[in-house]
Write a protein that holds these residues in place. Sequence first.
Motif: not given
Length: 200
Positions: A135-156
């Motif tokens: 999720l990305a929370a942009f500074e000064g943005d009163a809206q909710q955080a936006l999802a920028v990647a869905h169901a990605v796997k952690v490699l490391a």
Amino acid sequence: MRGLRRVLARRRRLIAALLAGLAVACVLMAVRQPQGVAVLAAARDLSGGRLTAADVMSVRLPPDAVPDGAFPAGSAVTGRVVAGPVRRGEPLTDARLLGQGLLAAREPGMVAAPVRIADPDAARLLSPGDVIDVLAAFEGDAQQALAVAHAVKVLARPVEADAEGSEAGALLVLATNPAEAAQLAQAQAQARLSVTIHPR
């Protein structure tokens, strides 16, 4: 008794030769190379991070017990980054170290995308194989955080990133497609990133 002495006297050379042969056989057994395949393994419990010479040792395994991608003894792995926790004695493989091996079993076209999230404590909850949304929370943005990647796997989760302090956040390496990698790069340049964790 005299007869036994006569027999021993006659066979002295034969007995000496047999004893000498036995001694040579014992020496050869003592210096014979140990059996098995020599591979690199963790010399101690590793939580992740960059390998040093003291972190690695050589072990011998039966040929059918050598895992795929194992590093032969003498391979140059010092300085490589371990993708996650490794137990003492566990053979090191290409899937355990950052590099092409991490993506070998993934779908074609996948890339490894390094992403820094804002909260290092949240990153410590993650292990390789976990599935997350970013999720990305942009500074000064009163809206909710936006999802920028869905169901990605952690490699490391390189551990050295944890030492940089909370302001720097923590580094994760994720398996994404190129489009997701571009979205993540743009988001982390403009926003604070966080994660949600999918149940296993």
